[in-house]
Design a protein around this motif. Structure first.
Motif: not given
Lengths: 560, 162, 341, 164
Positions: A107-131
């Motif tokens: 869970l290192d989105c704060p230091i990950c360069d992909q954050a903001g254009e990351c498909q994991l983030q996008i789909y987690s936001y859409e389909y994923g569980n909160a935890r």
């Protein structure tokens, strides 16, 4: 050809087309990681699961082809397949897949360069569980592995979609990458001692849907949501790859390829991409300068051009003048140069320096300047391939160099030796190069990313470059310089030209008079673009709106 | 069984076998697994040099060979001990005392999973199911399967190995 | 001539000095009282209990940058503050503020415009001049807030002038004249007019609040809606002049209330004759000042208690309530005296 | 909800009793205890949760907690925060090479504290930040970390990191 029903929409699917491709074509949203339009299909990530009527389980849309059913077997009398992409079952499955993918994902989105254009983030936001329900220690993998010169790999973030591996296998065919180990312990690696160093290696970073592969030069530089993207074209060879230049506060942070099916598809070479690094720390000047007693003195625009014009306008015969032009000039600049030459030398003189280099079968072309074919279309002269410039300046009295560093690694004595008669050297260039240092007059020009213009690639594709960063006021595109020259000439006293021939002065006046009515006196890109349109009959009726991000194809220009 | 890579690559017999294997399949690539088995049996493991050699032979990328070698549990890309102990770690064996057995083996030999003893005699590994769920805990030493192994029995068993 | 001029000049200088000081300290009082009414301390840093605060304020006003906005109408813009301050100051000329003093056999009245028979009329006339300053300020400021403020002000002042008159007339009828000294004398003998003319007092009180633009009638300024009303565009000394005019008006208004309804300097049960001339004069002035101070306090007290009227409410109060009530009361008083005769 | 205008009795419509009521109420306040804090002599103690100067906190290992994710820089309404990220050898690969907060711009809204995933930025109780020079109000990383270390009321109150 089969008719498919997807969520109430009827879609015709071609024979060699998968369900996912058809759905994406029709704007039906199906999430995916491993599928990439220009790579082979593997069905690795399972994200594109959809419900197909009659199938016991959910199917991956990315590798499902649609067969044409016999007439009596068609569903509802006409469909070959009925697909649901938005049912609870499908959403639940996607949630499950995402949970699996994220089991060992840090869970290192704060230091990950992909954050903001990351498909994991996008789909987690859409389909994923909160935890996550995974309460055990996550598996640990090698982090910060330098897969190649420009690529850093973080195996913990990797979701094993194998896009990068397929890219190396299928596009570059260098096959550096492979999956190591099996099961949960899988990660991507190279063979020992064989790094990922092919000329297109950074494209793996682009196609990586998560932050596993990062571009070393861009690593931690800026978060992507701060970046402003502008469409441009790569100037490093005549392929003219469509690129997006990401800037932050007037500084170029990175260059990424932009999809253009006619030119570069989704990719670009590392050399072009690293242009953003190469242009850093180069010496820049922001106002025109005249060499006085061996040192450059900054002058005001009016003073500078008055001095320059009175020194070069119609003073030499055309065989005493050599103008070295560059394929880095846009069509507008070439067109503006024609006007400049017509006024200053009485005719269009000058030759384009034809610089060539390596080429390959993927993207890199032989000609190392962007706009040769623009110059060709605009009927300019060329030197021979990779010619030495010494003979160009031999026995000349005036040398004008635009956007080329021809005296690279040369000293003043060398030039003196080659061309003892040389009186004046005028350089127009973005950077304060060696050539600029050796010249008598130096005019800073706006760089490739600092101006608007159009260019034509080897294939005849006309594309537009846009102003990605705003240069300081003193640095202008060459067409603006010519506009300035025209304005100053208009106000100048003709006796300043020191020309005894009144006939020539009359001819200058005539040219000026002609251009007065052609709007080019007003500075800016658009009037010169109009000039280009007039010069190329094919695009006579083109408007800037028609020039989409793909550009347009000109039949008559180009190689083929 | 313990030849070095260079020895193996200069071994005429070995090269002949490789050529033979290449012709055995309709497609050259298919010979990969057989070749790897051959190398493993000759050397005990598959060194990087051998991997590169096979890649060249089959016109595949070395990375691909590495992927295959690491994928299969029975291929080793690093030297292993003379004897290989594989302990089943699946649920039935674990319930039958596999965990205790594994810990016993580990302390007895003084090595952890995946390690080799300093005298090069033993290599310890865990594997998924050995297909003896009814007779757990099961271990396999080299190619011999032992079932219902208690720690004491294990001590007896390893006396037979050099 | 000299006999008249010198005492007059001395009176003018003294009264003006006292008045301006009083204005300054009224501002302090305003801030202090407002603070106390709101459980605060108010200014207490400059001097003991903040007593030098007005001095500091004055210095600040003097040295503040005087900004003239673009495109104002210069002449009236500069004239307007003076138009407000000067009428406010010269009104005080007709206010008698104490018993006469006998010095060297000559009797001096403590009154600048001695024995002015039309004192009340003058007062009404001059006090309504003050509104010109506001109009000019609003019109010349080139600011919509100023314009609106001055419009409201004019409407309000002109309207309430009538109520003011209606409050005064019963007194004038019962005293038989407009001479303020006589009004005081009339109360000295009998009872303060506030008792018999309570209705007139109420009308007058409301009207005088409106005339001085004090809350609840401060529509011309209306900070919450009009920023600062007519003086939005003024700063520095010019703003100070508006400010001083307002407070001087307030003091004059208090003095007028005291004279008309609360017996001026008179104390009903104590006759000043028993003290001797000089002492009597001093005492009477002090009593007068005390009464005025109370009404100044009342003004401030009301300001920090009552909310502002809405514009239509102001007009309604005037034309629908005060006007009929005033006329009715005037009629009653008139009839009473007519019948008495 | 519609509040009905009450119908007033005639004496209420006279307005005078109400005025008198109001006057008496304010008059009573003349003598009440005053609440003003005489600032330089008396000092106000901010309550818990007061939002003062944002500072940087250090973790238990003495390293700054900030990983330079720039979310605070993104969320900050007046854009008072500027971060330059850098790479370290530490397992947490990223750290703030430079970290500036301009207290002259800061509006003490606390968004940065709220958005910070590492709980590295914290709004201190400090509120006396005035200075005669604007440039002095731009605080660098060293100063912010030092201010964070001096925070006595944060000890033992650190929330555990969210699981997940």
């Amino acid at each position: 050809m089969a008719l498919v029903w997807i969520d109430g929409k009827e879609i015709v699917v071609e024979k060699n087309e998968t369900l996912l491709q058809a759905a994406l074509r029709e704007g039906i949203y199906i999430p995916y990681y491993c599928y990439h339009p220009s790579l082979s299909i593997v069905g690795q990530c399972r994200m594109c699961l959809v419900k197909i009527e009659g199938m016991p389980k959910l199917m991956t849309a990315c590798n499902t082809y649609v067969p044409e059913l016999p007439k009596e077997k068609k569903i509802d009398g006409k469909y070959d397949m009925k697909v649901y992409t938005r049912t609870e079952e499908v959403k639940e499955a996607r949630r499950g897949i995402l949970e699996f993918l994220l089991l060992n994902h840090p869970l290192d989105c704060p230091i990950c360069d992909q954050a903001g254009e990351c498909q994991l983030q996008i789909y987690s936001y859409e389909y994923g569980n909160a935890r996550s329900d995974f309460r055990f220690e996550k598996l640990h993998f090698p982090k910060r592995v330098e897969l190649g010169e420009h690529i850093v790999y973080d195996a913990e973030r990797c979701i094993k979609c194998t896009r990068c591996i397929r890219f190396c296998n299928e596009i570059t065919k260098t096959q550096e990458l492979t999956l190591i180990d099996r099961g949960a312990n899988t990660y991507v690696d190279t063979f020992e001692g064989k790094k990922l160093n092919n000329p297109y290696s950074v494209c793996t970073v682009d196609i990586c849907p998560v932050g596993a592969l990062t571009f070393k030069e861009f690593r931690f530089k800026e978060r992507v949501w701060f970046l402003q993207g502008s469409n441009s074209v790569c100037p490093e060879c005549s392929r003219n790859c469509a690129i997006r230049v990401d800037t932050y506060k007037g500084e170029i942070m990175r260059i990424v390829p932009r999809f253009n099916p006619e030119v570069n598809n989704y990719f670009m070479c590392d050399f072009g991409r690293l242009l953003s690094e190469r242009i850093k720390n180069k010496e820049l000047r922001n106002s025109p300068a005249i060499k006085e007693n061996g040192a450059f003195k900054v002058k005001s625009e009016k003073e500078f051009y008055t001095t320059l014009l009175s020194k070069i306008t119609r003073k030499y015969n055309s065989n005493e003048v050599s103008v070295i032009l560059s394929g880095r000039m846009t069509n507008e600049e070439i067109e503006a140069y024609k006007v400049f030459s017509l006024i200053v030398f009485g005719e269009v003189v000058g030759e384009f320096l034809y610089v060539t280099g390596d080429e390959d079968k993927i993207l890199i072309k032989k000609e190392k300047r962007a706009n040769y074919f623009g110059a060709k279309t605009l009927k300019m002269k060329f030197t021979k391939e990779n010619e030495d410039v010494t003979h160009l300046i031999k026995n000349k009295k005036l040398v004008v160099i635009i956007r080329e560093n021809v005296f690279k690694g040369k000293k003043e004595e060398d030039i003196k030796k080659n061309a003892p008669s040389l009186e004046t050297v005028v350089t127009f260039d973005t950077f304060f190069t060696e050539t600029a240092q050796l010249s008598d007059f130096y005019v800073p020009l706006a760089g490739w990313f600092e101006m608007e213009g159009t260019v034509i690639n080897f294939n005849g594709q006309l594309q537009k470059i846009s102003k990605c960063i705003t240069p300081p006021k003193g640095r202008k595109p060459f067409y603006d310089v010519v506009s300035t020259v025209l304005t100053i000439l208009k106000d100048m006293d003709t006796s300043d030209f020191k020309s005894e021939k009144t006939k020539e002065i009359e001819s200058i006046k005539k040219v000026l008079e002609e251009f007065k009515n052609r709007e080019v006196m007003n500075k800016g890109f658009y009037p010169w673009f109009k000039e280009v349109k007039n010069a190329i009959p094919e695009i006579k009726n083109l408007s800037l709106k028609d020039l989409t991000s793909f550009g347009i194809f000109l039949k008559e220009s180009g190689n083929g | 069984m313990t030849k070095s890579s260079n020895e193996l690559l200069s071994d005429r017999e070995f090269l002949r076998k490789i050529e033979k294997l290449k012709k055995l399949y309709p497609e050259e690539k298919s010979a990969l697994l057989a070749m790897l088995h051959l190398c493993q049996s000759e050397m005990g493991y598959i060194s990087l040099e051998i991997q590169e050699f096979i890649a060249k032979e089959l016109k595949l990328s070395p990375a691909h060979i590495k992927g295959v070698v690491t994928f299969y549990e029975m291929f080793f890309d690093k030297p292993k001990g003379r004897n290989l102990i594989q302990v089943c770690r699946t649920l039935p064996c674990m319930l039958a005392g596999g965990e205790i057995l594994f810990e016993h083996i580990s302390t007895k030999l003084g090595i952890k999973e995946g390690q080799t003893t300093s005298d090069g005699k033993w290599t310890l590994m865990t594997v998924e199911c050995l297909a003896c769920c009814d007779k757990g805990p099961a271990i396999m030493i080299n190619d011999t399967l032992y079932t219902r192994v208690s720690p004491r029995e294990f001590d007896e068993i390893i006396k037979d190995y050099r | 001539m000299v006999n008249i001029l010198i005492p007059a000049i001395i009176k003018i200088v003294v009264v003006l000095g006292v008045l301006l000081t009083a204005v300054a300290y009224t501002t302090l009082a305003e801030r202090k009282i407002s603070a106390y009414l709101q459980d605060r301390y108010g200014p207490n840093r400059v001097g003991p209990f903040g007593l030098f605060q007005p001095v500091a304020d004055g210095i600040k006003f003097f040295f503040k940058e005087d900004i003239t906005p673009k495109r104002v109408f210069r002449v009236t813009y500069y004239l307007a503050p003076m138009c407000t301050l000067i009428p406010a100051l010269i009104t005080f000329a007709v206010i008698p503020f104490g018993e006469s003093v006998s010095l060297n056999g000559t009797s001096y009245r403590l009154w600048i415009a001695e024995n002015m028979d039309l004192g009340l009329v003058y007062l009404l006339a001059v006090s309504s001049l003050g509104v010109y300053g506001i109009i000019l300020a609003g019109l010349s400021s080139n600011n919509k807030y100023s314009l609106l403020g001055s419009l409201r002000s004019v409407n309000q002042v002109v309207s309430y002038e009538i109520a003011l008159g209606l409050g005064i007339l019963p007194i004038a009828i019962s005293c038989g004249g407009f001479n303020l000294d006589e009004i005081v004398r009339a109360q000295e003998k009998g009872i303060w007019f506030v008792v018999p003319h309570f209705v007139a007092f109420l009308i007058f009180l409301v009207a005088i609040f409106a005339e001085t633009n004090r809350l609840p009638f401060d529509l011309p300024e209306g900070e919450s809606e009009l920023v600062g009303g007519y003086h939005t565009e003024y700063s520095g000394l010019r703003f100070a002049m508006f400010f001083m005019g307002e407070y001087a008006n307030m003091i004059t208004a208090s003095a007028l209330i005291v004279i008309l309804f609360f017996g001026g300097w008179s104390l009903t049960f104590i006759k000043y004759e028993i003290f001797g001339s000089i002492l009597a004069a001093i005492l009477s002035v002090l009593v007068f000042c005390a009464k005025v101070a109370f009404f100044v306090f009342f003004f401030i007290w009301v300001r920090w208690t009552l909310p502002r009227f809405r514009y239509d409410q102001v007009m309604n109060l005037m034309w629908a309530r005060l006007l009929p009530a005033g006329f009715l009361y005037l009629l009653i008083v008139g009839l009473f005296y007519f019948l008495l005769e | 909800m519609i509040v009905k205008r009450p119908v007033l009795k005639w004496w209420e419509r006279l307005y005078l009793p109400v005025v008198e009521d109001g006057l008496l109420t304010t008059f009573r306040h003349l003598f009440k205890k005053k609440v003003t804090v005489q600032y330089p002599e008396e000092r106000w103690v901010p309550p818990e949760g007061f939002r003062g100067a944002p500072v940087l906190l250090t973790g238990l290992d003495g390293r700054e907690k900030c990983t330079s994710c720039k979310l605070c820089m993104f969320i900050c309404p007046p854009q008072a925060i500027r971060i330059v990220a850098g790479e370290t050898e530490h397992p947490i690969e990223k750290y703030p090479q430079e970290f500036y907060i301009d207290y002259g711009l800061c509006i003490f809204c606390g968004y940065c504290q709220e958005v910070c995933p590492c709980e590295a930025i914290w709004l201190k109780h400090e509120f006396e930040l005035a200075d005669f020079d604007r440039t002095n109000l731009i605080f660098g990383k060293d100063k912010l970390l030092q201010m964070g270390r001096q925070e006595p009321y944060l000890k033992g109150k650190e929330k555990p990191l969210k699981k997940g």
